[in-house]
Design an enzyme around this catalytic site. Structure first.
Site, PDB file in Angstrom:
ATOM      1  N   LYS A 164      -4.662  -1.995  -4.911  1.00  0.00           N
ATOM      2  CA  LYS A 164      -4.356  -0.589  -4.597  1.00  0.00           C
ATOM      3  C   LYS A 164      -5.496   0.368  -4.953  1.00  0.00           C
ATOM      4  O   LYS A 164      -5.872   1.211  -4.129  1.00  0.00           O
ATOM      5  CB  LYS A 164      -3.033  -0.181  -5.254  1.00  0.00           C
ATOM      6  N   TYR A 289      -1.996  -4.213   4.861  1.00  0.00           N
ATOM      7  CA  TYR A 289      -1.616  -4.074   3.436  1.00  0.00           C
ATOM      8  C   TYR A 289      -1.218  -5.439   2.848  1.00  0.00           C
ATOM      9  O   TYR A 289      -1.654  -5.802   1.750  1.00  0.00           O
ATOM     10  CB  TYR A 289      -0.479  -3.051   3.307  1.00  0.00           C
ATOM     11  N   TYR A 341       2.664   0.816 -13.445  1.00  0.00           N
ATOM     12  CA  TYR A 341       4.080   0.929 -13.079  1.00  0.00           C
ATOM     13  C   TYR A 341       4.784   1.937 -13.986  1.00  0.00           C
ATOM     14  O   TYR A 341       4.218   2.979 -14.318  1.00  0.00           O
ATOM     15  CB  TYR A 341       4.761  -0.444 -13.132  1.00  0.00           C
ATOM     16  N   VAL A 359       1.888  -7.799  -9.614  1.00  0.00           N
ATOM     17  CA  VAL A 359       3.002  -8.693  -9.923  1.00  0.00           C
ATOM     18  C   VAL A 359       2.604 -10.157 -10.106  1.00  0.00           C
ATOM     19  O   VAL A 359       3.394 -10.962 -10.572  1.00  0.00           O
ATOM     20  CB  VAL A 359       4.129  -8.646  -8.860  1.00  0.00           C
TER      21      VAL A 359
END
Ligand code: GLU
Length: 533
Positions: A164, A289, A341, A359
């Site tokens: 990201k 993505y 997060y 993750v």
């Protein structure tokens, strides 16, 4: 094997080569051997495949390890176009001068965190659920390109959300700040990373959550075919990683795509709110993505990528500018506030380092101006961050002054590895003596305030008070005495500051030192004299 580049014509008269050569001998009379030079490069943190030293390292490694080097044969193995890097590497002109000592601390913390076995691997797709949860690796690269890697450092793992910040940075490099932030906000959302929610302007809250990352993906070369977009982003990653190209996990990509209802929902929600640029192809944007999330790297590559961010966008291993510095500044700001997060605020508060996790158990840390660190350990905590990664970050800032605001606090237990211990203490005493000799009161006040040892002596046993006394700097002497320095230290000729002041006829300082001595004597508890009854 790579061809050896033309090497420098041996010219030991070049002063720096002669100095480097002399610095390599450990004991007088001990010959310098080829393997000593190879070891010195390794200790300083330069891997065998460092492109900046490739030919030179090859020349030394190809020599018989016990070959005794003369100044001439040493010079003859240094490649002409690698000279300045050789000089920096062997003279320690690097951001972390004692890289070996630093590495030992890192290794100890890494091993302590191995004991952390709580948390669960991500299970939303089988490919991640199947990963060996014991996997554990760390890579570190400084802005001088010094590298270290530990644990499963050859294994590839999926970058997931650590793509990201890169997608944001790449989008930002293609367009200016206003254009990008016309489509994506820069506030922490305070909600889950894939929450079906937009900000009051109908935009994703920031580029570090799914909606924002999908938006940034839509801004990267939208008019070109998907295959070219993928090549383009792979090229960027390769440049960021110092020339090593990431790989791609097709199985992860296919399952990401097959279980992407929420990401599709986010994309349609954003389209409903007119958040995308006109003519955005939603399916291609999402595909792109998912492809970005499915790239794989090892920790050494990821550490170099993080180091490129730490170095303001210039890859430390190739010296190539990959991202604009403005872009990097903004990217790090977002990583700092939104990268972890639902733990982002707490992490910024306690760890204070821009970071991004994913993750897969990936974590990328950027210590601006110092180094990048990559950790991979698949077990995640309740917020989705790598358990060992968070634990390592916490230990890191307890050992090193890496928290963004660490220098606000006078904490002598924190190490600043960018300054070697010897230089740090020698500098403080050198500055103190120079400030005292020159009567520089503001510098003296600064040194006292930062906790410098004001009674510390130099090699000759001279203290700041000796210097002030010699030079007749009465205010400096008063300040030092007031701050509690030793009054009668002896230098190596046996002289105290009072002796110096008398010798140099600094009568005001003589008076000051005498009155201080008198005060001290008067303040001392009186000896009780037994009285005869
Ligand atoms: N591919 C994941 C998703 O979009 C990324 C998750 C993450 O690492 O945060 O759901």
């Amino acid at each position: 094997m790579t061809a050896i580049k033309p090497i420098a014509s041996p010219d030991p008269s070049q002063a720096w080569i002669a100095r480097l050569y002399r610095s390599l001998g450990s004991e007088s009379g001990t010959p310098v051997r080829a393997r000593h030079v190879v070891e010195r490069f390794k200790e300083a943190g330069f891997p065998e495949d460092d492109p900046r030293l490739r030919s030179t390292l090859l020349n030394f490694r190809q020599a018989p390890p016990d070959e005794v080097l003369t100044a001439e044969s040493f010079a003859g193995k240094i490649a002409a176009d690698e000279m300045s890097m050789v000089q920096r590497a062997l003279s320690g002109a690097l951001v972390i001068p004692d890289f070996q000592g630093f590495g030992e601390h890192v290794r100890a913390m890494f091993e302590e965190c191995r004991e952390e076995r709580s948390g669960q691997v991500a299970s939303y797709i089988p490919q991640l659920a199947r990963v060996n949860e014991e996997k554990y690796a760390l890579g570190l690269c400084t802005i001088s390109g010094q590298q270290l890697s530990l644990g499963d450092d050859q294994d590839h793992y999926c970058v997931q959300s650590t793509c990201k910040p890169i997608n944001y940075a790449v989008a930002r490099d293609l367009a200016d700040r206003d254009t990008v932030h016309h489509h994506v906000g820069r506030e922490p959302s305070g909600r889950s990373f894939n929450e079906l929610m937009l900000n009051p302007q109908g935009l994703p809250h920031n580029p570090m959550i799914n909606a924002g990352a999908i938006m940034c993906s839509s801004l990267i070369n939208p008019q070109t075919p998907l295959a070219d977009r993928f090549d383009f982003i792979m090229d960027k990653w390769q440049q960021l990683a110092g020339g090593r190209r990431p790989a791609f996990d097709n199985a992860v990509y296919l399952s990401e795509k097959a279980t992407a209802d929420r990401n599709f929902a986010l994309a349609y929600f954003m389209r409903e709110n007119n958040a995308f640029p006109p003519d955005t192809n939603l399916a291609e944007t999402l595909d792109f993505y998912f492809q970005c999330c499915s790239m794989t790297v090892d920790v050494r590559q990821m550490a170099v990528i993080a180091a490129t961010l730490a170095n303001g966008g210039i890859c430390p291993v190739t010296n190539q500018r990959v991202l604009r510095s403005e872009t990097v500044k903004d990217c790090l700001s977002l990583m700092y506030s939104c990268g972890m997060y639902d733990f982002s605020g707490e992490y910024a508060f306690t760890v204070g380092i821009p970071a991004k996790s994913g993750v897969s158990g990936a974590l990328m840390l950027v210590v601006p101006g110092v180094c990048g660190i990559a950790i991979w350990s698949p077990r995640l905590d309740r917020c989705g961050n790598s358990v060992r990664g968070v634990s390592f970050s916490q230990k890191l800032v307890k050992k090193f002054a890496f928290h963004s605001y660490a220098n606000m606090v006078e904490d002598h237990s924190l190490i600043n590895p960018t300054v070697s211990e010897v230089v740090r203490t020698a500098d403080a005493s050198g500055y103190l003596c120079a400030a005292a000799a020159n009567g520089d009161l503001s510098e003296l006040r600064r040194l006292i305030a930062t906790g410098a040892d004001i009674s510390r002596s130099d090699y000759d046993g001279r203290t700041a008070l000796h210097l002030a006394a010699c030079e007749g700097q009465v205010e400096a002497a008063r300040l030092l005495i007031g701050a509690g320095c030793a009054l009668q230290p002896r230098d190596r000729w046996g002289n105290t500051p009072l002796d110096d002041a008398k010798r140099e006829k600094r009568y005001d300082i003589v008076a000051l030192l005498r009155s201080e001595a008198l005060d001290k004597r008067n303040a001392a508890p009186k000896k009780r004299v037994a009285r005869a009854v």
